[in-house]
Write a protein that holds these residues in place. Structure first.
Motif, PDB file in Angstrom:
ATOM      1  N   PHE A   1      34.627  66.390  55.531  1.00  0.00           N
ATOM      2  CA  PHE A   1      34.325  65.229  56.367  1.00  0.00           C
ATOM      3  C   PHE A   1      32.825  65.111  56.609  1.00  0.00           C
ATOM      4  O   PHE A   1      32.227  64.043  56.454  1.00  0.00           O
ATOM      5  N   MET A   2      32.189  66.214  56.994  1.00  0.00           N
ATOM      6  CA  MET A   2      30.765  66.185  57.294  1.00  0.00           C
ATOM      7  C   MET A   2      29.932  65.923  56.040  1.00  0.00           C
ATOM      8  O   MET A   2      28.904  65.241  56.098  1.00  0.00           O
ATOM      9  N   PHE A   3      30.379  66.464  54.914  1.00  0.00           N
ATOM     10  CA  PHE A   3      29.675  66.202  53.653  1.00  0.00           C
ATOM     11  C   PHE A   3      29.726  64.705  53.330  1.00  0.00           C
ATOM     12  O   PHE A   3      28.704  64.108  52.957  1.00  0.00           O
ATOM     13  N   SER A   4      30.899  64.106  53.472  1.00  0.00           N
ATOM     14  CA  SER A   4      31.048  62.673  53.200  1.00  0.00           C
ATOM     15  C   SER A   4      30.196  61.844  54.148  1.00  0.00           C
ATOM     16  O   SER A   4      29.537  60.882  53.737  1.00  0.00           O
ATOM     17  N   LEU A   5      30.198  62.222  55.438  1.00  0.00           N
ATOM     18  CA  LEU A   5      29.412  61.479  56.425  1.00  0.00           C
ATOM     19  C   LEU A   5      27.920  61.574  56.118  1.00  0.00           C
ATOM     20  O   LEU A   5      27.192  60.573  56.205  1.00  0.00           O
ATOM     21  N   THR A   6      27.456  62.749  55.730  1.00  0.00           N
ATOM     22  CA  THR A   6      26.043  62.935  55.388  1.00  0.00           C
ATOM     23  C   THR A   6      25.655  62.086  54.185  1.00  0.00           C
ATOM     24  O   THR A   6      24.587  61.441  54.179  1.00  0.00           O
ATOM     25  N   ILE A   7      26.510  62.068  53.179  1.00  0.00           N
ATOM     26  CA  ILE A   7      26.248  61.254  51.988  1.00  0.00           C
ATOM     27  C   ILE A   7      26.175  59.775  52.358  1.00  0.00           C
ATOM     28  O   ILE A   7      25.298  59.037  51.888  1.00  0.00           O
ATOM     29  N   VAL A   8      27.096  59.336  53.214  1.00  0.00           N
ATOM     30  CA  VAL A   8      27.105  57.932  53.646  1.00  0.00           C
ATOM     31  C   VAL A   8      25.810  57.591  54.362  1.00  0.00           C
ATOM     32  O   VAL A   8      25.204  56.534  54.120  1.00  0.00           O
ATOM     33  N   TRP A   9      25.346  58.476  55.245  1.00  0.00           N
ATOM     34  CA  TRP A   9      24.095  58.213  55.968  1.00  0.00           C
ATOM     35  C   TRP A   9      22.912  58.128  55.008  1.00  0.00           C
ATOM     36  O   TRP A   9      22.044  57.261  55.153  1.00  0.00           O
ATOM     37  N   ILE A  10      22.873  59.017  54.033  1.00  0.00           N
ATOM     38  CA  ILE A  10      21.779  58.981  53.044  1.00  0.00           C
ATOM     39  C   ILE A  10      21.819  57.674  52.258  1.00  0.00           C
ATOM     40  O   ILE A  10      20.779  57.048  52.006  1.00  0.00           O
ATOM     41  N   LEU A  11      23.018  57.245  51.899  1.00  0.00           N
ATOM     42  CA  LEU A  11      23.168  55.991  51.168  1.00  0.00           C
ATOM     43  C   LEU A  11      22.736  54.798  52.010  1.00  0.00           C
ATOM     44  O   LEU A  11      22.095  53.860  51.504  1.00  0.00           O
ATOM     45  N   LEU A  12      23.056  54.822  53.309  1.00  0.00           N
ATOM     46  CA  LEU A  12      22.656  53.717  54.192  1.00  0.00           C
ATOM     47  C   LEU A  12      21.142  53.631  54.305  1.00  0.00           C
ATOM     48  O   LEU A  12      20.581  52.537  54.399  1.00  0.00           O
ATOM     49  N   LEU A  13      20.487  54.774  54.282  1.00  0.00           N
ATOM     50  CA  LEU A  13      19.018  54.781  54.347  1.00  0.00           C
ATOM     51  C   LEU A  13      18.391  54.197  53.088  1.00  0.00           C
ATOM     52  O   LEU A  13      17.212  53.805  53.091  1.00  0.00           O
ATOM     53  N   SER A  14      19.184  54.135  52.014  1.00  0.00           N
ATOM     54  CA  SER A  14      18.672  53.597  50.747  1.00  0.00           C
ATOM     55  C   SER A  14      18.862  52.089  50.623  1.00  0.00           C
ATOM     56  O   SER A  14      18.358  51.467  49.679  1.00  0.00           O
ATOM     57  N   VAL A  15      19.599  51.496  51.564  1.00  0.00           N
ATOM     58  CA  VAL A  15      19.851  50.052  51.503  1.00  0.00           C
ATOM     59  C   VAL A  15      18.549  49.281  51.727  1.00  0.00           C
ATOM     60  O   VAL A  15      17.800  49.565  52.669  1.00  0.00           O
ATOM     61  N   GLU A  16      18.283  48.321  50.870  1.00  0.00           N
ATOM     62  CA  GLU A  16      17.020  47.569  50.953  1.00  0.00           C
ATOM     63  C   GLU A  16      16.904  46.783  52.255  1.00  0.00           C
ATOM     64  O   GLU A  16      15.806  46.585  52.780  1.00  0.00           O
ATOM     65  N   SER A  17      18.043  46.319  52.764  1.00  0.00           N
ATOM     66  CA  SER A  17      18.016  45.458  53.946  1.00  0.00           C
ATOM     67  C   SER A  17      17.953  46.224  55.265  1.00  0.00           C
ATOM     68  O   SER A  17      17.971  45.617  56.332  1.00  0.00           O
TER      69      SER A  17
ATOM     70  N   ILE B   1      34.308  56.276  52.761  1.00  0.00           N
ATOM     71  CA  ILE B   1      34.746  55.838  54.077  1.00  0.00           C
ATOM     72  C   ILE B   1      36.244  56.098  54.237  1.00  0.00           C
ATOM     73  O   ILE B   1      36.706  56.552  55.290  1.00  0.00           O
ATOM     74  N   ILE B   2      36.996  55.800  53.192  1.00  0.00           N
ATOM     75  CA  ILE B   2      38.444  56.033  53.229  1.00  0.00           C
ATOM     76  C   ILE B   2      38.729  57.526  53.390  1.00  0.00           C
ATOM     77  O   ILE B   2      39.611  57.922  54.162  1.00  0.00           O
ATOM     78  N   LEU B   3      37.966  58.358  52.690  1.00  0.00           N
ATOM     79  CA  LEU B   3      38.145  59.807  52.796  1.00  0.00           C
ATOM     80  C   LEU B   3      37.889  60.278  54.227  1.00  0.00           C
ATOM     81  O   LEU B   3      38.648  61.085  54.774  1.00  0.00           O
TER      82      LEU B   3
END
Length: 364
Positions: free
Chosen positions: A148-164, A271-273
């Protein structure tokens, strides 16, 4: 009392997963718009008082669950209605968690699958785990929480990469004043998800080292609150306060904006995971708490049949909670969180603690 025991770390994993549950993908504190993260912080600090209430009450009656403590405080006959209310609440809230999970799955990846199939299949998994006892549930926490924490960390890193992504979406801080924040905190965010940790009182008797009860409880509130705050900050920065307020699943919407080199997209699976892991602990904790309560109320030695029976009740209950997801949320936040949660999370525990203090310190 059962011989089954879980470690402090296992209880922490169960409760932190329980606290995240469906909360991680919902817009917590959305009514305060860009100040939603402040709502979570204030609710976190306030919830420490509630957790101290639960832990202190349990310390007066060690090795007893909430269901066993209540008759000691208000007498056998007055206790029955309150016990029935708590058990019914555990069952009902498990059904609500099922519905949240089912609606997300059906609206995203299994759009043509009947809701009953999605919820029923997941219920089989939960029943299988819980019938193994609290030790198996604790071991599942050890196995699932890192994922769970690994998935959440990956999601946060991905959100930081969003151009907007724009952190100015968080401004102006307190732009609408303090009133919207307080309105969101009391009683909504205080009750959901933090007040729901009242379920800890159904697990503390299974804790190996009772001295760590307070540490586990406070760690769950603090760490969970910090992680939810970070999550809220990132979501608002990506989608903006308006969409954060209107969207039912803002984290999912934010993640869908991720695009790496126009090639890696659609990270919905993460997110589903996370949702599956969170709801597993949320539904599992409510169900196990209800099973323990029923077993203690009717002096039943084995909880396996009770857990199976609860599964057959909760699945159809989750389907009839609301005619649709919008109605389901309206009932949840408008009625259950505001009134039922306030009674069962705040008023009664504080009242019980006062009675316990008088009995132990004044009358003894």
């Amino acid at each position: 009392m059962e011989k089954e025991k879980i470690s402090s770390l296992q209880l922490f994993y169960i409760l932190i997963g329980f606290e995240f549950g469906t909360t991680i993908i919902l817009g917590l504190g959305a009514g305060a718009k860009q100040d939603a993260w402040i709502v979570i912080l204030v609710a976190t600090v306030s919830s420490l008082v509630l957790m101290s209430t639960y832990v202190k009450l349990a310390s007066f009656y060690p090795n007893m669950t909430l269901i066993e403590i209540i008759p000691k405080l208000i007498g056998k006959y007055l206790a029955y209605p309150v016990i029935y209310l708590y058990i019914a609440y555990f069952i009902y809230t498990a059904g609500r968690a099922c519905r949240d999970f089912g609606d997300l799955i059906v609206s995203t990846i299994l759009v043509k699958t009947p809701l009953v199939v999605v919820i029923g299949s997941f219920m089989v998994l939960v029943i299988y785990c819980l019938r193994g006892g609290v030790e198996i549930f604790g071991r599942m926490g050890e196995a699932v929480f890192p994922i769970f924490m690994f998935s959440l960390t990956i999601v946060w890193i991905l959100l930081l990469s969003v151009e907007s992504i724009q952190f100015k979406n968080l401004t102006p801080i307190l732009g609408n004043g303090v009133k919207p924040i307080l309105k969101e905190v009391y009683p909504k965010s205080l009750n959901f998800p933090f007040g729901e940790t009242v379920i800890i009182m159904m697990f503390l008797p299974f804790l190996k080292d009772q001295k760590n009860a307070g540490k586990v409880g406070f760690a769950v509130i603090l760490i969970g609150g910090i992680l939810l705050t970070i999550n809220s900050v990132l979501i608002i920065s990506v989608v903006g306060p308006e969409l954060y307020q209107m969207d039912y699943f803002p984290l999912l919407s934010a993640t869908r904006l991720v695009s790496i080199a126009d090639f890696l997209e659609r990270f919905d699976a993460l997110i589903i995971l996370m949702m599956v892991a969170g709801v597993f602990f949320k539904m599992g904790a409510w169900m196990y708490g209800a099973a323990v309560g029923i077993a203690q109320l009717f002096s039943v030695k084995s909880k396996k049949a009770i857990i199976l029976g609860l599964g057959t009740i909760i699945t159809p209950l989750s389907l009839v909670i609301g005619s649709d997801f919008v109605k389901h949320l309206e009932i949840g936040f408008g009625l259950i969180v505001t009134y039922v949660h306030t009674l069962l999370h705040i008023i009664l525990p504080i009242l019980f603690l006062c009675i316990a203090f008088i009995r132990k310190k004044v009358l003894s």
